[in-house]
Design an enzyme around this catalytic site. Sequence first.
Site, PDB file in Angstrom:
ATOM      1  N   THR A 267      46.358  36.725  65.208  1.00  0.00           N
ATOM      2  CA  THR A 267      45.217  37.213  65.976  1.00  0.00           C
ATOM      3  C   THR A 267      44.280  36.065  66.325  1.00  0.00           C
ATOM      4  O   THR A 267      44.620  34.883  66.114  1.00  0.00           O
ATOM      5  CB  THR A 267      44.529  38.402  65.249  1.00  0.00           C
TER       6      THR A 267
ATOM      7  N   LYS B 233      46.530  32.993  69.011  1.00  0.00           N
ATOM      8  CA  LYS B 233      47.647  33.592  69.762  1.00  0.00           C
ATOM      9  C   LYS B 233      48.317  32.616  70.742  1.00  0.00           C
ATOM     10  O   LYS B 233      49.527  32.656  70.929  1.00  0.00           O
ATOM     11  CB  LYS B 233      47.167  34.827  70.531  1.00  0.00           C
TER      12      LYS B 233
ATOM     13  N   ASN C   2      51.390  37.606  69.634  1.00  0.00           N
ATOM     14  CA  ASN C   2      50.607  38.286  68.588  1.00  0.00           C
ATOM     15  C   ASN C   2      51.491  38.786  67.452  1.00  0.00           C
ATOM     16  O   ASN C   2      50.997  39.358  66.484  1.00  0.00           O
ATOM     17  CB  ASN C   2      49.787  39.446  69.167  1.00  0.00           C
TER      18      ASN C   2
ATOM     19  N   ASP D  56      50.619  43.446  72.602  1.00  0.00           N
ATOM     20  CA  ASP D  56      49.314  43.928  73.063  1.00  0.00           C
ATOM     21  C   ASP D  56      49.437  44.722  74.369  1.00  0.00           C
ATOM     22  O   ASP D  56      48.755  45.736  74.557  1.00  0.00           O
ATOM     23  CB  ASP D  56      48.345  42.757  73.290  1.00  0.00           C
TER      24      ASP D  56
ATOM     25  N   GLY E 206      36.882  40.772  83.208  1.00  0.00           N
ATOM     26  CA  GLY E 206      37.217  39.753  82.209  1.00  0.00           C
ATOM     27  C   GLY E 206      38.446  38.972  82.612  1.00  0.00           C
ATOM     28  O   GLY E 206      39.261  39.434  83.423  1.00  0.00           O
ATOM     29  N   ALA E 207      38.567  37.760  82.074  1.00  0.00           N
ATOM     30  CA  ALA E 207      39.716  36.908  82.409  1.00  0.00           C
ATOM     31  C   ALA E 207      40.164  36.102  81.196  1.00  0.00           C
ATOM     32  O   ALA E 207      40.681  34.998  81.327  1.00  0.00           O
ATOM     33  CB  ALA E 207      39.354  35.985  83.571  1.00  0.00           C
TER      34      ALA E 207
ATOM     35  N   ILE F 253      38.462  48.248  76.099  1.00  0.00           N
ATOM     36  CA  ILE F 253      39.267  47.849  74.940  1.00  0.00           C
ATOM     37  C   ILE F 253      38.387  47.580  73.720  1.00  0.00           C
ATOM     38  O   ILE F 253      38.882  47.434  72.619  1.00  0.00           O
ATOM     39  CB  ILE F 253      40.233  46.674  75.231  1.00  0.00           C
TER      40      ILE F 253
ATOM     41  N   TYR G 117      36.299  48.768  70.699  1.00  0.00           N
ATOM     42  CA  TYR G 117      36.355  50.030  69.947  1.00  0.00           C
ATOM     43  C   TYR G 117      35.231  50.170  68.916  1.00  0.00           C
ATOM     44  O   TYR G 117      35.218  51.108  68.130  1.00  0.00           O
ATOM     45  CB  TYR G 117      37.728  50.237  69.293  1.00  0.00           C
TER      46      TYR G 117
END
Length: 283
Positions: free
Chosen positions: A62, A66, A87, A102, A133-134, A224, A226
Amino acid sequence: MTKKAAVLGYPISHSLSPKLHGYWIKQYGLDASYEAIEVKPENVKETFNRLKDEGYVGWNVTVPHKEEALKLVDEADDIAKAIGAVNMVMVKEGKLIGYNTDAFGFLQNVMISTNKPFNQGAPFAGEKALVIGAGGAARAVISAIKSAGINQIYITNRTQEKAEKLIENFRDKDAFKIIPWEEKDAALEGVDFLINTTSLGMQNQPPLAINLDKLPKTAIVNDIVYKPLETELLKAARKRGNIVVDGIGMLIWQAVPAFNAWFAKEPEVTQTLKDYMVKLSQA
Ligand code: ATR
């Protein structure tokens, strides 16, 4: 002999993966273990070698390892190569094989949460997505939605050059359009699927400032993040009638192929497990 697996990251104490795999190990009464190992960036290579020597069946990787993991494995599958990150590692006949689950986790979560039909190749064929996001998470999400048939992908990122760079990795550049960060509200018109892949909206992070007025009411909105489970983005989307998908399912589903590969048992994702993971993640 106990089958050993682990998750490697830095820091690692926040990782929920040991609890998740531990839940399944207990449920199925397996002779297996899954531990969290804190590994500094300069020690990733030696840790890979050590775990291999100690007979681990594999491990998760993680943040922030990665990308480095992709360089360290002997072989990587096509999805991991396309995403540029590994991952999950499996030890096979003394070789380290790298995967990325993922994208699978992301898509499985969305399809289950929205009742999209399974096994039809391209459940989102012809639809248009806006990805916010990128970073690494965006790359996994883009790989997933492309595989699901989305062929119009808008990307918006605070640092536009990163979005431009991300697109360079894909062969069909025509599928992408970069939206300046300040213009994302207007770009929501006609979008079928909106995904936040940034950390904005996460506990202790700034909120994601976006006005959803132009987004069709039929669109799916997924975060994504949480923690909290219902981010401000999801709250706003739910209020206006959009289908919302929270982020905890991605975390759970990315673990399914890994568990299956290491321990030869396809684990079940039940509501009880989801409730357990939600409770842990909000603590
Ligand atoms: P991950 O692997 O989780 O995607 P990452 O590669 O560090 O992590 O990417 C983080 C993403 O969140 C990036 O898109 C980042 O935008 P920048 O490329 O401009 O850094 C985005 N992000 C993080 N904090 C942000 C903030 N305060 N405002 C806007 N975007 C932010």
